[in-house]
Design a protein around this motif. Structure first.
Motif, mmCIF file in Angstrom:
data_model
loop_
_atom_site.group_PDB
_atom_site.id
_atom_site.type_symbol
_atom_site.label_atom_id
_atom_site.label_comp_id
_atom_site.label_asym_id
_atom_site.label_seq_id
_atom_site.Cartn_x
_atom_site.Cartn_y
_atom_site.Cartn_z
ATOM 1 N N TYR A 1 34.693 -10.637 10.685
ATOM 2 C CA TYR A 1 33.184 -11.099 10.883
ATOM 3 C C TYR A 1 33.269 -12.171 9.564
ATOM 4 N N ARG A 2 33.469 -11.790 8.336
ATOM 5 C CA ARG A 2 33.246 -12.632 7.130
ATOM 6 C C ARG A 2 34.058 -13.642 7.104
ATOM 7 N N ILE A 3 35.029 -13.782 7.656
ATOM 8 C CA ILE A 3 36.100 -14.994 7.531
ATOM 9 C C ILE A 3 35.326 -16.039 8.701
ATOM 10 N N ARG A 4 35.019 -15.731 9.871
ATOM 11 C CA ARG A 4 34.756 -16.412 11.100
ATOM 12 C C ARG A 4 33.877 -17.633 10.596
ATOM 13 N N PRO A 5 32.699 -17.678 10.011
ATOM 14 C CA PRO A 5 31.887 -18.766 9.784
ATOM 15 C C PRO A 5 32.552 -19.980 8.835
ATOM 16 N N PHE A 6 33.774 -19.657 8.390
ATOM 17 C CA PHE A 6 34.443 -20.524 7.540
ATOM 18 C C PHE A 6 35.650 -21.377 8.301
ATOM 19 N N LEU A 7 35.865 -20.958 9.475
ATOM 20 C CA LEU A 7 36.748 -21.387 10.444
ATOM 21 C C LEU A 7 36.351 -22.535 11.269
ATOM 22 N N SER A 8 37.131 -23.402 12.023
ATOM 23 C CA SER A 8 36.629 -24.468 12.844
ATOM 24 C C SER A 8 35.496 -23.966 13.608
ATOM 25 N N PRO A 9 34.450 -24.899 13.812
ATOM 26 C CA PRO A 9 33.501 -24.192 14.712
ATOM 27 C C PRO A 9 33.812 -23.809 16.160
ATOM 28 N N SER B 1 45.695 -9.253 1.908
ATOM 29 C CA SER B 1 46.152 -10.656 1.176
ATOM 30 C C SER B 1 45.122 -11.522 1.675
ATOM 31 N N ALA B 2 44.362 -11.682 2.591
ATOM 32 C CA ALA B 2 43.448 -12.523 3.242
ATOM 33 C C ALA B 2 42.392 -12.830 2.239
ATOM 34 N N VAL B 3 41.704 -11.405 1.795
ATOM 35 C CA VAL B 3 40.822 -11.342 0.574
ATOM 36 C C VAL B 3 41.096 -12.087 -0.579
ATOM 37 N N ALA B 4 42.424 -12.025 -1.074
ATOM 38 C CA ALA B 4 43.031 -12.569 -2.157
ATOM 39 C C ALA B 4 43.113 -13.934 -1.921
ATOM 40 N N ASN B 5 43.862 -14.163 -0.868
ATOM 41 C CA ASN B 5 44.188 -15.746 -0.700
ATOM 42 C C ASN B 5 43.392 -16.622 -0.031
ATOM 43 N N ILE B 6 42.335 -16.170 0.545
ATOM 44 C CA ILE B 6 41.048 -16.986 1.293
ATOM 45 C C ILE B 6 39.821 -16.963 0.349
ATOM 46 N N PHE B 7 39.512 -15.820 -0.360
ATOM 47 C CA PHE B 7 38.436 -15.842 -1.108
ATOM 48 C C PHE B 7 38.709 -15.644 -2.467
ATOM 49 N N GLY B 8 39.870 -15.624 -3.007
ATOM 50 C CA GLY B 8 40.182 -15.498 -4.413
ATOM 51 C C GLY B 8 39.784 -14.257 -5.154
ATOM 52 N N VAL B 9 39.767 -13.055 -4.357
ATOM 53 C CA VAL B 9 39.449 -11.639 -5.097
ATOM 54 C C VAL B 9 40.631 -10.751 -4.872
ATOM 55 N N LYS B 10 41.041 -10.392 -5.852
ATOM 56 C CA LYS B 10 42.172 -9.489 -5.887
ATOM 57 C C LYS B 10 41.709 -8.187 -4.755
ATOM 58 N N ILE C 1 30.213 -14.177 -2.121
ATOM 59 C CA ILE C 1 31.571 -14.809 -2.352
ATOM 60 C C ILE C 1 31.932 -15.457 -1.195
ATOM 61 N N HIS C 2 32.225 -16.797 -1.381
ATOM 62 C CA HIS C 2 32.777 -17.659 -0.500
ATOM 63 C C HIS C 2 34.140 -17.853 -0.706
ATOM 64 N N PRO C 3 34.918 -18.498 0.372
ATOM 65 C CA PRO C 3 36.169 -18.926 0.127
ATOM 66 C C PRO C 3 36.760 -20.058 -0.824
ATOM 67 N N VAL C 4 37.828 -19.837 -1.698
ATOM 68 C CA VAL C 4 38.360 -20.668 -2.596
ATOM 69 C C VAL C 4 39.144 -21.548 -1.893
ATOM 70 N N LYS C 5 39.376 -21.310 -0.433
ATOM 71 C CA LYS C 5 40.374 -22.090 0.260
ATOM 72 C C LYS C 5 39.809 -22.724 1.444
ATOM 73 N N ASP C 6 39.907 -24.012 1.686
ATOM 74 C CA ASP C 6 39.261 -24.431 2.802
ATOM 75 C C ASP C 6 40.017 -24.037 4.342
ATOM 76 N N MET C 7 39.192 -23.326 4.996
ATOM 77 C CA MET C 7 39.745 -22.886 6.353
ATOM 78 C C MET C 7 39.117 -23.644 7.765
ATOM 79 N N SER C 8 38.762 -24.672 7.316
ATOM 80 C CA SER C 8 38.040 -25.308 8.785
ATOM 81 C C SER C 8 38.861 -26.136 9.522
ATOM 82 N N ASP C 9 40.066 -25.869 9.098
ATOM 83 C CA ASP C 9 41.204 -26.391 10.469
ATOM 84 C C ASP C 9 41.887 -25.386 11.133
#
Length: 186
Positions: free
Chosen positions: A149-157, A95-104, A120-128
């Motif tokens: 590993y794919r999610i980590r770059p889009f989280l808070s630094p 569900s993280a793939v679907a809800n963060i990246f917008g991919v079923k 494919i980049h996130p459709v949801k801002d995860m920087s917070d």
């Protein structure tokens, strides 16, 4: 979706309370693994730790859970978002793939297809999101580790990772690539 966690009615054992207290002191160590036996309340403790971390650091948490059933159970322990609480995003890996990246994504094959498409980049801002919690870390597959590993770059630094696992007979026996894939760049 995002949820607010409340622990007003929660009662923790001394051991659980010690983990919550320890967790709040790990600001100088970036990541940690909590190893506890099955049924010891790891998911509940992870939610409480997320609440306490938010009280101190004001960041949000992404809680990745191994299965849809566990996700549903974790979501039962949170209430819809309001002004007074901690924001915790509870997702299974699929569900993280679907809800963060917008991919079923509903199975291993669709997860591997997603992972093979690096543009494919996130459709949801995860920087917070400042805390990534991995529940049932002993069950991580290579694909799940690569998703982390794919999610980590889009989280808070300054995000931190905490993994909750159940390896009672082998306390240091986590998937061999966990540190390399999930904690890369630390």
């Amino acid at each position: 979706s995002f949820f607010l966690f409340t622990s007003e009615k929660m009662k923790f054992t001394k051991e659980q309370e010690n983990i919550c207290t320890f967790w709040n002191t790990f600001t100088e160590t970036r990541h940690q693994v909590i190893n506890a036996k099955a049924g010891s309340g790891k998911t509940l403790v992870s939610l409480e730790c997320a609440r306490r971390m938010h009280d101190v650091y004001k960041f949000h948490t992404l809680l990745l859970i191994y299965s849809t059933m566990l996700k549903i159970e974790a979501r039962k322990r949170v209430i819809p978002m309001s002004k007074d609480g901690v924001i915790v995003h509870v997702e299974s890996f699929h569900s993280a793939v679907a809800n963060i990246f917008g991919v079923k994504c509903h199975d291993q094959q669709s997860l591997e297809m997603f992972l093979s498409q690096p543009d494919i980049h996130p459709v949801k801002d995860m920087s917070d999101v400042g805390l990534l919690v991995i529940d049932e870390a002993q069950d991580l597959t290579e694909a799940f580790m690569m998703l982390i590993y794919r999610i980590r770059p889009f989280l808070s630094p300054d995000h931190k990772i905490s993994a909750f696992a159940c390896c009672p007979n082998r306390p240091n026996d986590f998937p061999g690539n966990f540190r390399r894939a999930a904690l890369a760049g630390t």
